[in-house]
Scaffold this motif. Structure first.
Motif, PDB file in Angstrom:
ATOM      1  N   GLN A  29       0.825  -1.205   0.000  1.00 17.00           N
ATOM      2  CA  GLN A  29       0.000   0.000   0.000  1.00 17.00           C
ATOM      3  C   GLN A  29       0.863   1.260   0.000  1.00 17.00           C
ATOM      4  O   GLN A  29       0.584   2.231  -0.717  1.00 17.00           O
ATOM      5  CB  GLN A  29      -0.900  -0.006   1.245  1.00 17.00           C
ATOM      6  N   GLY A  30       1.945   1.263   0.767  1.00 22.28           N
ATOM      7  CA  GLY A  30       2.770   2.453   0.878  1.00 22.28           C
ATOM      8  C   GLY A  30       3.709   2.677  -0.295  1.00 22.28           C
ATOM      9  O   GLY A  30       4.103   3.818  -0.568  1.00 22.28           O
ATOM     10  N   LEU A  31       4.085   1.582  -1.007  1.00 22.53           N
ATOM     11  CA  LEU A  31       5.117   1.699  -2.050  1.00 22.53           C
ATOM     12  C   LEU A  31       4.591   1.393  -3.445  1.00 22.53           C
ATOM     13  O   LEU A  31       5.364   1.294  -4.392  1.00 22.53           O
ATOM     14  CB  LEU A  31       6.274   0.734  -1.726  1.00 22.53           C
ATOM     15  N   ARG A  32       3.277   1.306  -3.596  1.00 20.80           N
ATOM     16  CA  ARG A  32       2.709   0.814  -4.844  1.00 20.80           C
ATOM     17  C   ARG A  32       2.983   1.727  -6.033  1.00 20.80           C
ATOM     18  O   ARG A  32       2.963   1.279  -7.178  1.00 20.80           O
ATOM     19  CB  ARG A  32       1.207   0.598  -4.688  1.00 20.80           C
ATOM     20  N   ARG A  33       3.197   3.028  -5.818  1.00 23.15           N
ATOM     21  CA  ARG A  33       3.383   3.940  -6.945  1.00 23.15           C
ATOM     22  C   ARG A  33       4.858   4.132  -7.320  1.00 23.15           C
ATOM     23  O   ARG A  33       5.176   4.861  -8.252  1.00 23.15           O
ATOM     24  CB  ARG A  33       2.748   5.298  -6.636  1.00 23.15           C
ATOM     25  N   LEU A  34       5.750   3.495  -6.571  1.00 25.16           N
ATOM     26  CA  LEU A  34       7.176   3.555  -6.883  1.00 25.16           C
ATOM     27  C   LEU A  34       7.502   2.572  -7.992  1.00 25.16           C
ATOM     28  O   LEU A  34       6.940   1.467  -8.055  1.00 25.16           O
ATOM     29  CB  LEU A  34       7.981   3.206  -5.629  1.00 25.16           C
ATOM     30  N   ARG A  35       8.393   2.958  -8.907  1.00 24.04           N
ATOM     31  CA  ARG A  35       8.790   2.034  -9.972  1.00 24.04           C
ATOM     32  C   ARG A  35       9.470   0.813  -9.347  1.00 24.04           C
ATOM     33  O   ARG A  35      10.438   0.938  -8.599  1.00 24.04           O
ATOM     34  CB  ARG A  35       9.735   2.724 -10.948  1.00 24.04           C
ATOM     35  N   GLY A  36       8.951  -0.351  -9.691  1.00 23.28           N
ATOM     36  CA  GLY A  36       9.424  -1.562  -9.018  1.00 23.28           C
ATOM     37  C   GLY A  36       8.886  -1.661  -7.608  1.00 23.28           C
ATOM     38  O   GLY A  36       9.471  -2.342  -6.759  1.00 23.28           O
ATOM     39  N   GLY A  37       7.748  -0.989  -7.367  1.00 21.05           N
ATOM     40  CA  GLY A  37       7.228  -0.861  -6.004  1.00 21.05           C
ATOM     41  C   GLY A  37       6.930  -2.171  -5.315  1.00 21.05           C
ATOM     42  O   GLY A  37       7.185  -2.312  -4.115  1.00 21.05           O
ATOM     43  N   LEU A  38       6.391  -3.148  -6.031  1.00 19.10           N
ATOM     44  CA  LEU A  38       6.093  -4.423  -5.378  1.00 19.10           C
ATOM     45  C   LEU A  38       7.375  -5.153  -4.973  1.00 19.10           C
ATOM     46  O   LEU A  38       7.400  -5.865  -3.964  1.00 19.10           O
ATOM     47  CB  LEU A  38       5.249  -5.305  -6.297  1.00 19.10           C
TER      48      LEU A  38
END
Length: 437
Positions: free
Chosen positions: A91-100
């Protein structure tokens, strides 16, 4: 034959037996027993020494920490705390490239602080993270590679079973080793996260998943995220805070942690009687395997001491003008090579009884050496042909998966290189391991 020749011969025979498929503990006991028999020429004396070594190696209260931390880690695994951690990180990192991928590393870092078992981390996040990453378009090799790479955090971020084993073998404070692993562990997690983001920009075809990871992610309120993370934070604070604050010993911390994990699992209604029985059985199997290895290592160390090999090697290193750093680098090279065919515990049991007396004579800080050692042997979890984390992931994926062993090793390769980077930083800047002591 001289004692030195017998010692070298026993080591060579031991390696042959291990390469031929004999269990490491059996090889340690058989060759050590034979070595003492040859050194003293007395079968009864060798048998008596074996009994004493076995008794001394498992009667110390410190050994109680092994089953307790194993129990805590397994209860945490079956209670779904790993999935909760991943959900919040996603939820916190989902919009970062490679977020998952970054979310997997972050969740594994938190999970490592309450399990200490790399294999458990690999199994849990193979089930939790890999399907999500595949669903969002990440490549098969990256999806499994990031799980394999981040699973090694379980043996560096305290509590760690390998730190416990190292402390037992070198007679160092387990609490101090736990503290020494904090900064290197967080550094390794940070390097993994930064490396994933850089791969997302520099080699997007390697990782895939370029669409917005958050498009299909379920919305999670702050209250929900807090509810999922609070039990984890409480358990970490209870175990590590108690150790670092001097409230209780590592063994007592293991008991408190295991009890806390059971309370959390029962409170979440995620621990059935069947699961609890499986946890107890697996705890017994793991503990028995570790203790059997420790007993073999104890006899092995005594045989080497009788032969005079540690003192001979120490004097040879000092007289030959070898620097402490040179010996440490040689040790790292040997451990990395052995990591391609042996598991981490076996490497510690084979190498430390030979190397530690030499480095003690060269006045090397054994706490710093412990961090270096764990980093070096953990690289072996990712390297072929053994790579135990890779095989755990392959087994967890099941027979119907389209991911091959080669793809898992390929995906784990960048993370092995990042581990070498952190290993180099800790080697060059020992304060990374000792500043909190």
């Amino acid at each position: 034959m001289s004692g030195i020749e017998i010692a070298f011969g026993s080591i060579a025979l031991m390696l042959v037996l291990i390469y031929s498929g004999m269990h490491v503990a059996v090889a340690l006991i058989a060759t050590s027993f034979g070595g003492v028999w040859l050194l003293r020429g007395n079968f009864d004396l060798a048998a008596d020494m074996m009994v004493v070594a076995f008794k001394d190696s498992i009667t110390d209260q410190l050994f109680g920490v092994v089953p307790l931390f194993v129990l805590m880690g397994l209860v945490v695994s079956v209670s779904g705390i790993g999935r909760d951690t991943f959900d919040v990180a996603q939820q916190g990192l989902r919009r970062l490239r490679g977020g998952l991928g970054v979310a997997t590393v972050a969740a594994n870092a938190i999970f490592a602080a309450i399990t200490g078992i790399s294999i458990a981390s690999a199994a849990v996040f193979t089930k939790v993270a890999v399907p999500e990453m595949r669903r969002h378009g990440y490549t098969p090799h990256f999806s499994v590679g990031v799980v394999a790479g981040s699973s090694v955090l379980g043996m560096l971020i305290p509590p760690s079973l390998l730190f416990i084993l190292y402390g037992i073998l070198t007679e160092q404070s387990v609490g101090s080793l736990f503290i020494a692993g904090v900064i290197p562990g967080l550094l390794l997690a940070t390097v993994f996260a930064v490396g994933i983001v850089l791969m997302g920009y520099l080699t997007p075809q390697f990782i895939g998943g370029m669409q917005d990871d958050g498009e299909e992610a379920l919305s999670m309120s702050a209250a929900e995220a807090t509810g999922k993370l609070l039990p984890i934070v409480v358990l970490v604070a209870l175990v590590l805070g108690g150790i670092y604050g001097g409230v209780f010993t590592p063994t007592e911390a293991g008991a408190v942690g295991a009890a806390g994990a059971l309370v959390l699992a029962i409170g979440k209604r995620r621990l059935s009687w069947n699961n609890f029985w499986q946890v107890l059985v697996q705890t017994g199997h793991t503990t028995a395997a570790i203790c059997f290895l420790i007993m073999g290592a104890s006899l092995y160390s005594r045989m080497l001491a009788f032969s005079g090999l540690p003192g001979w090697l120490s004097n040879a290193a000092i007289d030959g003008g070898y620097s402490a750093n040179g010996v440490v680098l040689a040790m790292i090279a040997v451990m990395v090579i052995l990591g391609t065919i042996l598991d981490s515990s076996s490497i510690l049991l084979l190498v430390l009884p030979i190397v530690v007396p030499i480095l003690t004579g060269l006045h090397v800080d054994l706490i710093w050496l412990g961090v270096i050692t764990i980093l070096a042997v953990e690289v072996g979890l990712l390297t072929p042909p053994f790579g135990i984390a890779v095989y755990v992931i392959k087994s967890t994926l099941g027979p119907d998966t389209d991911v091959s062993l080669g793809q898992i090793f390929l995906g784990a390769a960048p993370f092995a290189l990042m581990m070498f980077l952190v290993l180099g930083l800790v080697f060059l800047f020992p304060a990374l391991a000792t500043v909190l002591l």
